[in-house]
Design an enzyme around this catalytic site. Structure first.
Site, mmCIF file in Angstrom:
data_model
loop_
_atom_site.group_PDB
_atom_site.id
_atom_site.type_symbol
_atom_site.label_atom_id
_atom_site.label_comp_id
_atom_site.label_asym_id
_atom_site.label_seq_id
_atom_site.Cartn_x
_atom_site.Cartn_y
_atom_site.Cartn_z
ATOM 1 N N ASP A 65 41.380 41.100 27.012
ATOM 2 C CA ASP A 65 42.761 40.610 26.898
ATOM 3 C C ASP A 65 43.176 40.298 25.467
ATOM 4 O OD1 ASP A 65 42.877 40.804 29.620
ATOM 5 O OD2 ASP A 65 43.297 38.678 29.992
ATOM 6 N N GLU A 88 30.301 30.519 24.513
ATOM 7 C CA GLU A 88 31.384 30.262 25.470
ATOM 8 C C GLU A 88 31.805 28.800 25.344
ATOM 9 O OE1 GLU A 88 33.497 31.878 27.645
ATOM 10 O OE2 GLU A 88 34.241 29.820 27.799
ATOM 11 N N ILE A 112 51.571 37.091 38.434
ATOM 12 C CA ILE A 112 50.965 35.781 38.695
ATOM 13 C C ILE A 112 51.981 34.862 39.382
ATOM 14 C CG2 ILE A 112 49.948 33.726 37.599
ATOM 15 C CD1 ILE A 112 48.649 35.608 35.538
ATOM 16 N N THR A 168 38.106 33.915 32.468
ATOM 17 C CA THR A 168 39.321 33.702 33.252
ATOM 18 C C THR A 168 39.186 34.235 34.667
ATOM 19 O OG1 THR A 168 40.613 33.862 31.234
ATOM 20 C CG2 THR A 168 41.806 34.128 33.305
ATOM 21 N N CYS A 169 38.703 35.460 34.794
ATOM 22 C CA CYS A 169 38.678 36.108 36.112
ATOM 23 C C CYS A 169 37.889 35.270 37.120
ATOM 24 C CB CYS A 169 38.082 37.504 35.990
ATOM 25 S SG CYS A 169 38.006 38.365 37.555
ATOM 26 N N GLU A 183 47.154 56.329 56.932
ATOM 27 C CA GLU A 183 47.453 57.710 57.331
ATOM 28 C C GLU A 183 48.846 58.145 56.864
ATOM 29 O OE1 GLU A 183 47.891 58.599 61.598
ATOM 30 O OE2 GLU A 183 48.133 56.468 61.963
ATOM 31 N N ALA A 201 32.923 29.100 19.119
ATOM 32 C CA ALA A 201 32.451 29.816 17.941
ATOM 33 C C ALA A 201 33.650 30.381 17.190
ATOM 34 C CB ALA A 201 31.527 30.952 18.360
ATOM 35 N N TYR A 249 26.493 34.282 36.767
ATOM 36 C CA TYR A 249 26.767 34.937 35.473
ATOM 37 C C TYR A 249 25.801 34.422 34.410
ATOM 38 C CZ TYR A 249 30.861 37.665 36.702
ATOM 39 O OH TYR A 249 31.687 38.620 37.241
ATOM 40 N N LYS A 298 42.047 32.883 42.704
ATOM 41 C CA LYS A 298 43.377 33.296 43.193
ATOM 42 C C LYS A 298 43.254 34.068 44.499
ATOM 43 C CE LYS A 298 44.767 37.195 42.314
ATOM 44 N NZ LYS A 298 45.355 38.056 41.326
HETATM 45 P P1 FAD Z 1 38.365 36.181 29.611
HETATM 46 O O1 FAD Z 1 37.835 36.516 30.935
HETATM 47 O O2 FAD Z 1 39.574 35.322 29.522
HETATM 48 O O3 FAD Z 1 37.180 35.491 28.793
HETATM 49 C C1 FAD Z 1 37.352 34.960 27.526
HETATM 50 C C2 FAD Z 1 36.397 33.805 27.367
HETATM 51 O O4 FAD Z 1 36.331 33.446 25.995
HETATM 52 C C3 FAD Z 1 36.851 32.554 28.116
HETATM 53 O O5 FAD Z 1 35.813 32.119 28.959
HETATM 54 C C4 FAD Z 1 37.133 31.550 27.004
HETATM 55 O O6 FAD Z 1 36.822 30.215 27.371
HETATM 56 C C5 FAD Z 1 36.223 32.036 25.901
HETATM 57 N N1 FAD Z 1 36.616 31.660 24.543
HETATM 58 C C6 FAD Z 1 37.841 31.764 23.981
HETATM 59 N N2 FAD Z 1 37.796 31.402 22.689
HETATM 60 C C7 FAD Z 1 36.498 31.054 22.422
HETATM 61 C C8 FAD Z 1 35.825 30.601 21.263
HETATM 62 N N3 FAD Z 1 36.449 30.472 20.103
HETATM 63 N N4 FAD Z 1 34.493 30.330 21.367
HETATM 64 C C9 FAD Z 1 33.832 30.475 22.537
HETATM 65 N N5 FAD Z 1 34.431 30.917 23.654
HETATM 66 C C10 FAD Z 1 35.750 31.221 23.601
HETATM 67 N N6 FAD Z 1 42.838 40.727 36.580
HETATM 68 C C11 FAD Z 1 42.556 41.638 37.549
HETATM 69 O O7 FAD Z 1 42.017 42.702 37.243
HETATM 70 N N7 FAD Z 1 42.870 41.378 38.861
HETATM 71 C C12 FAD Z 1 43.451 40.223 39.251
HETATM 72 O O8 FAD Z 1 43.716 40.027 40.445
HETATM 73 C C13 FAD Z 1 43.727 39.246 38.255
HETATM 74 N N8 FAD Z 1 44.276 38.052 38.597
HETATM 75 C C14 FAD Z 1 44.486 37.120 37.640
HETATM 76 C C15 FAD Z 1 45.044 35.904 38.025
HETATM 77 C C16 FAD Z 1 45.300 34.927 37.094
HETATM 78 C C17 FAD Z 1 45.879 33.629 37.531
HETATM 79 C C18 FAD Z 1 44.990 35.189 35.719
HETATM 80 C C19 FAD Z 1 45.257 34.144 34.682
HETATM 81 C C20 FAD Z 1 44.439 36.393 35.326
HETATM 82 C C21 FAD Z 1 44.181 37.376 36.282
HETATM 83 N N9 FAD Z 1 43.645 38.611 35.936
HETATM 84 C C22 FAD Z 1 43.399 39.549 36.906
HETATM 85 C C23 FAD Z 1 43.377 38.972 34.528
HETATM 86 C C24 FAD Z 1 41.896 38.824 34.180
HETATM 87 O O9 FAD Z 1 41.465 37.523 34.481
HETATM 88 C C25 FAD Z 1 41.683 39.123 32.700
HETATM 89 O O10 FAD Z 1 42.218 40.403 32.400
HETATM 90 C C26 FAD Z 1 40.201 39.139 32.319
HETATM 91 O O11 FAD Z 1 39.590 37.908 32.618
HETATM 92 C C27 FAD Z 1 40.050 39.430 30.820
HETATM 93 O O12 FAD Z 1 38.701 39.370 30.437
HETATM 94 P P2 FAD Z 1 38.324 38.990 28.929
HETATM 95 O O13 FAD Z 1 36.846 39.168 28.831
HETATM 96 O O14 FAD Z 1 39.173 39.723 27.982
HETATM 97 O O15 FAD Z 1 38.725 37.463 28.754
#
Ligand code: FAD
Length: 454
Positions: free
Chosen positions: A310, A41, A185, A48-49, A448, A121, A105, A57
């Protein structure tokens, strides 16, 4: 119970890049199956979440609700004389909660014996990962779970704008904030800042908000937002952004008058995090939007490399990323996973008031089934009536006329997402309108209305 037979040819059975919703789930489930798993990480565990999406949020949304609740309190007999909002208090409390969750986590990964590398990575081959520290490790399988990031258009002065990444860290509450974009958003932050007392202007390139959501819900939110004092500039785009000596931002616009703001927030879409990851060099095929292309098992064009969440741009929601991570880990390291079913994934917009929906919108249903029936309930929530709040809720059932199945439910109003989660089970199960009618109402609730529409 461990059921996975480790490979001995590699350092790990699974190396996950990205400890967000998808990556954390996949790595801990794989480790639970007996795989030697590691995750890298580059920012903060949780993704993100947890760090800068859903969780902070939603906490801001809760904070924002107090504005209306404190106002309405008077009609319910409460004398609340001082109503002053302190952004720094909420911001710091939210940040502390995010840090607490980040720690949890991390503990979960450790307790599942997932080795965590807090560094970037990249992929160096079908079975090789290179860490930022220079170390190279090998793995039988690599999972790309790097998520997505805000897209920023090329505009002169764009460096003066912020995204949803920075909004949680703002030094002070902007008196005037311009929010660019019409998606969920943008609308969520518009509601939040408006309730905090900022003057909000939404700027959008198209002539509407929330493309893809049910038309009636979009119209209702727009009407309520305008009524509350949120300004909208449609069919407008940016020429340039200038920062003045006093820190104020001057936004030179096309399609509308120029704007002045203390902050400008771009929420115009998210793009998959694939830059510099080494995917193309490793032979991983990417789609037009830069998303990692995968089959239904989340396998990329390279058989040892998989991707979830994502970065694959299927449905960019946390529960979907989690399900994809779980299915991947069960299928590859357990006794077989349940493929992810993308049908009837519920969605919500935590706007003021919130929107929630599941299944087909009215127009999608009409296109798919030809003849449909809709049932709507347009009402003022009991609490709003007493509070003198002239804000109407709208619930809609979309029914396929031939099968009589409810193929979509859409709602806007207080607690709509909380109500919809339960109703989504009925749509997913393919229940008919008659099943809704046969269910006795739970009175007095807003929910209801779902069983009273005739
Ligand atoms: P992420 O959770 O984005 O995790 C990816 C991780 O990979 C990150 O921590 C990043 O730092 C890391 N990373 C990236 N590249 C590298 C690398 N090369 N080496 C090491 N680490 C790396 N979804 C909902 O269901 N409900 C909501 O209400 C909602 N609200 C949201 C509000 C906002 C403002 C945003 C931006 C998003 C929201 N989402 C919501 C969407 C949700 O956050 C994402 O769908 C979810 O986090 C996707 O999970 P993921 O595992 O694909 O990626």
């Amino acid at each position: 119970m461990s059921d996975y037979k480790n490979t001995t040819d590699f350092d790990y059975d699974l190396f996950v890049i990205g400890a967000g919703s998808g990556g954390v789930r996949a790595s801990r489930i794989a480790a639970g199956h007996g795989a030697r798993a590691a995750v890298a990480e580059e920012y903060r565990v949780g993704g993100t979440c947890v760090i800068r999406g859903c969780v902070p949020k939603k906490l801001l949304v809760y904070g924002a609700h107090f504005a209306e609740d404190l106002n309405d309190a008077a009609m319910f007999g409460w004398d609340v004389p001082v109503k002053r909002f302190d952004w720094a208090v909420l911001r710091d409390n939210v940040a502390a909660e995010v840090t607490r969750l980040e720690g949890l986590y991390g503990q979960t990964l450790a307790s599942h014996k997932v080795e965590t590398f807090l560094e970037r990575a990249t992929v160096a081959g079908p079975n090789t990962v290179r860490l930022a520290s220079g170390k190279t490790v090998t793995a039988a399988k690599i999972l790309i779970a790097t998520g997505a990031r805000p897209f920023m258009p090329e505009i002169e002065g764009i460096e003066h704008a912020i995204t949803s990444n920075e909004v949680f860290l703002l030094e002070s509450l902007p008196k005037r904030i311009v929010i660019v974009g019409g998606g969920y958003i943008a609308n969520e932050f518009a509601g939040v800042f408006h309730q905090f007392g900022s003057h909000v202007t939404i700027v959008n390139r198209s002539d509407t908000i929330l493309r893809g959501y049910d038309d009636s819900m979009r119209d209702r939110l727009l009407q309520i937002s305008i009524g509350k004092g949120v300004d909208f500039r449609f069919k407008a785009s940016f020429d340039r952004i200038e920062k003045r000596d006093d820190g104020m931002l001057h936004l030179a616009m096309n399609g509308c008058d120029d704007l002045q703001a203390d902050a400008v927030l771009f929420a115009v879409g998210r793009k998959p995090n694939i830059e510099g990851l080494g995917l193309e060099e490793a032979g991983v095929e990417l789609g037009e939007r830069g998303e990692v292309k995968v089959d239904q098992d989340s396998r990329t064009s390279v058989p040892t490399i998989f991707a979830v969440g994502d970065v694959t741009d299927r449905i960019q929601l946390t529960p979907v990323a989690i399900r994809e991570g779980q299915a991947f880990a069960d299928a590859q390291f357990g006794s077989g996973g349940t493929p992810v079913d993308y049908d009837c994934v519920p969605n919500a917009v935590f706007s003021h008031p919130p929107i929630a929906g599941v299944g087909l919108t009215e127009s999608q249903a009409r296109e798919k089934y030809g003849t449909i029936k809709t049932f709507t309930s347009d009402f003022r929530a009991m609490k709003n009536v007493l509070a003198g709040r002239n804000e109407r809720s709208l619930f809609k059932l979309v029914v396929d006329e031939a099968s009589e199945r409810v193929v979509g439910i859409h709602m806007i109003g207080p607690d709509a997402p909380e109500i919809l989660q339960a109703a989504a089970i009925a749509v997913k199960a393919g229940l008919k309108k008659a099943d809704f009618d046969a269910t006795v109402a739970l009175h007095p609730t807003m929910a209801e209305e779902l069983v009273l529409m005739r």
